[in-house]
Scaffold this motif. Sequence first.
Motif, PDB file in Angstrom:
ATOM      1  N   ALA A  24       0.845  -1.193   0.000  1.00 22.18           N
ATOM      2  CA  ALA A  24       0.000   0.000   0.000  1.00 22.18           C
ATOM      3  C   ALA A  24       0.879   1.240   0.000  1.00 22.18           C
ATOM      4  N   ILE A  25       0.485   2.239  -0.734  1.00 24.64           N
ATOM      5  CA  ILE A  25       1.251   3.474  -0.783  1.00 24.64           C
ATOM      6  C   ILE A  25       0.944   4.270   0.468  1.00 24.64           C
ATOM      7  N   SER A  26       1.974   4.775   1.120  1.00 24.52           N
ATOM      8  CA  SER A  26       1.775   5.544   2.338  1.00 24.52           C
ATOM      9  C   SER A  26       1.314   6.947   1.997  1.00 24.52           C
ATOM     10  N   PHE A  27       0.039   7.168   2.201  1.00 28.03           N
ATOM     11  CA  PHE A  27      -0.534   8.489   1.971  1.00 28.03           C
ATOM     12  C   PHE A  27       0.128   9.526   2.862  1.00 28.03           C
ATOM     13  N   ALA A  28       0.300   9.182   4.120  1.00 25.90           N
ATOM     14  CA  ALA A  28       0.799  10.154   5.092  1.00 25.90           C
ATOM     15  C   ALA A  28       2.207  10.628   4.759  1.00 25.90           C
ATOM     16  N   ARG A  29       3.061   9.720   4.312  1.00 29.00           N
ATOM     17  CA  ARG A  29       4.446  10.111   4.041  1.00 29.00           C
ATOM     18  C   ARG A  29       4.550  11.039   2.838  1.00 29.00           C
ATOM     19  N   SER A  30       3.709  10.834   1.852  1.00 25.75           N
ATOM     20  CA  SER A  30       3.757  11.726   0.695  1.00 25.75           C
ATOM     21  C   SER A  30       2.902  12.971   0.919  1.00 25.75           C
ATOM     22  N   PHE A  31       2.025  12.899   1.908  1.00 27.12           N
ATOM     23  CA  PHE A  31       1.116  14.003   2.202  1.00 27.12           C
ATOM     24  C   PHE A  31       1.871  15.286   2.538  1.00 27.12           C
ATOM     25  N   VAL A  32       3.002  15.176   3.260  1.00 34.56           N
ATOM     26  CA  VAL A  32       3.708  16.384   3.695  1.00 34.56           C
ATOM     27  C   VAL A  32       4.296  17.177   2.531  1.00 34.56           C
ATOM     28  N   ARG A  33       4.318  16.587   1.358  1.00 37.02           N
ATOM     29  CA  ARG A  33       4.825  17.308   0.183  1.00 37.02           C
ATOM     30  C   ARG A  33       3.688  17.784  -0.720  1.00 37.02           C
ATOM     31  N   SER A  34       2.476  17.677  -0.255  1.00 37.24           N
ATOM     32  CA  SER A  34       1.333  17.968  -1.107  1.00 37.24           C
ATOM     33  C   SER A  34       0.740  19.349  -0.834  1.00 37.24           C
ATOM     34  N   THR A  51      -2.272  23.315   2.832  1.00 35.27           N
ATOM     35  CA  THR A  51      -3.568  23.821   3.293  1.00 35.27           C
ATOM     36  C   THR A  51      -3.714  23.560   4.793  1.00 35.27           C
ATOM     37  N   LEU A  52      -3.355  22.362   5.232  1.00 35.50           N
ATOM     38  CA  LEU A  52      -3.389  22.024   6.652  1.00 35.50           C
ATOM     39  C   LEU A  52      -2.429  22.921   7.436  1.00 35.50           C
ATOM     40  N   PHE A  53      -1.248  23.144   6.882  1.00 30.47           N
ATOM     41  CA  PHE A  53      -0.249  23.991   7.522  1.00 30.47           C
ATOM     42  C   PHE A  53      -0.798  25.411   7.707  1.00 30.47           C
ATOM     43  N   ARG A  54      -1.364  25.957   6.643  1.00 30.38           N
ATOM     44  CA  ARG A  54      -1.932  27.316   6.732  1.00 30.38           C
ATOM     45  C   ARG A  54      -3.086  27.367   7.725  1.00 30.38           C
ATOM     46  N   GLU A  55      -3.908  26.331   7.728  1.00 34.06           N
ATOM     47  CA  GLU A  55      -5.009  26.286   8.686  1.00 34.06           C
ATOM     48  C   GLU A  55      -4.485  26.287  10.120  1.00 34.06           C
ATOM     49  N   SER A  97       4.343  23.080  16.263  1.00 36.85           N
ATOM     50  CA  SER A  97       5.634  22.391  16.246  1.00 36.85           C
ATOM     51  C   SER A  97       5.608  21.231  15.269  1.00 36.85           C
ATOM     52  N   TRP A  98       4.554  20.424  15.325  1.00 35.08           N
ATOM     53  CA  TRP A  98       4.440  19.281  14.424  1.00 35.08           C
ATOM     54  C   TRP A  98       4.422  19.740  12.970  1.00 35.08           C
ATOM     55  N   LEU A  99       3.616  20.755  12.688  1.00 34.25           N
ATOM     56  CA  LEU A  99       3.507  21.260  11.315  1.00 34.25           C
ATOM     57  C   LEU A  99       4.841  21.806  10.817  1.00 34.25           C
ATOM     58  N   LEU A 100       5.543  22.553  11.653  1.00 30.10           N
ATOM     59  CA  LEU A 100       6.823  23.129  11.255  1.00 30.10           C
ATOM     60  C   LEU A 100       7.869  22.048  10.999  1.00 30.10           C
ATOM     61  N   VAL A 101       7.882  21.012  11.824  1.00 32.37           N
ATOM     62  CA  VAL A 101       8.834  19.914  11.611  1.00 32.37           C
ATOM     63  C   VAL A 101       8.518  19.196  10.306  1.00 32.37           C
ATOM     64  N   HIS A 126     -12.228  23.868  17.206  1.00 37.78           N
ATOM     65  CA  HIS A 126     -11.426  23.831  15.978  1.00 37.78           C
ATOM     66  C   HIS A 126     -10.067  23.202  16.265  1.00 37.78           C
ATOM     67  N   SER A 127      -9.448  23.602  17.379  1.00 39.72           N
ATOM     68  CA  SER A 127      -8.129  23.058  17.702  1.00 39.72           C
ATOM     69  C   SER A 127      -8.208  21.562  17.993  1.00 39.72           C
ATOM     70  N   LEU A 128      -9.269  21.103  18.625  1.00 36.90           N
ATOM     71  CA  LEU A 128      -9.417  19.674  18.905  1.00 36.90           C
ATOM     72  C   LEU A 128      -9.616  18.871  17.620  1.00 36.90           C
ATOM     73  N   ARG A 129     -10.386  19.409  16.687  1.00 38.66           N
ATOM     74  CA  ARG A 129     -10.560  18.723  15.390  1.00 38.66           C
ATOM     75  C   ARG A 129      -9.221  18.652  14.651  1.00 38.66           C
ATOM     76  N   LEU A 130      -8.495  19.755  14.650  1.00 38.07           N
ATOM     77  CA  LEU A 130      -7.191  19.793  13.984  1.00 38.07           C
ATOM     78  C   LEU A 130      -6.217  18.828  14.663  1.00 38.07           C
ATOM     79  N   GLN A 131      -6.230  18.804  15.984  1.00 37.67           N
ATOM     80  CA  GLN A 131      -5.377  17.887  16.728  1.00 37.67           C
ATOM     81  C   GLN A 131      -5.694  16.438  16.359  1.00 37.67           C
ATOM     82  N   GLY A 132      -6.960  16.112  16.247  1.00 36.17           N
ATOM     83  CA  GLY A 132      -7.347  14.756  15.859  1.00 36.17           C
ATOM     84  C   GLY A 132      -6.849  14.379  14.480  1.00 36.17           C
TER      85      GLY A 132
END
Length: 174
Positions: free
Chosen positions: A15-25, A30-34, A81-85, A133-139
């Motif tokens: 299976a292709i790892s969506f999450a690993r390629s997601f950080v380059r998408s 959009t998630l980062f800006r949010e 912190s997570w988003l910046l890393v 909003h922060s709890l949804r984003l955290q999830g």
Amino acid sequence: MNDAQLLEAPVQDGAISFARSFVRSDAFMTLFREGMGLVEQTAAYLDGDGRKESAALPREVALTYATESMRLTTRLMQIASWLLVQRAVAEGEMTAEQARAEHNKVKIADPISAPAAGIFAQLPQSLRDLMEHSLRLQGRIRRLEDQMSGTAPVEARANPVQDQLAGLKARLGL
């Protein structure tokens, strides 16, 4: 394996790892800006209207306001912190190994239970909206983090293409 390969490497069962390629998408950006926008919005609220609103609250509710605003701030700093890393890894400023070391220092915490419904309802609507909003984003970020670390439960899904290929291989004796 270099960092680019690690980020795009397939996981178990091909299976292709969506999450690993997601950080380059674009979706990650959009998630980062949010996330970063929510940090800015929260800071502006807590330094502005939030101060005024909290001053007008009854003592018990004001104490809950102070507690929840600290939890909100902590949650958002973990998210930022997570988003910046992740962005640093995607842009080649940090290796995947360095990112793992950083994540071991600052983990996205488990959600803390909300205050009692009666007190929660007395908090200013703006604070409640920011908290939710922060709890949804955290999830969402916790799910991504679990997928990236390989700790997310793997859902068993039927894959008709894989089933057809397996059938053809069996018939051809491969």
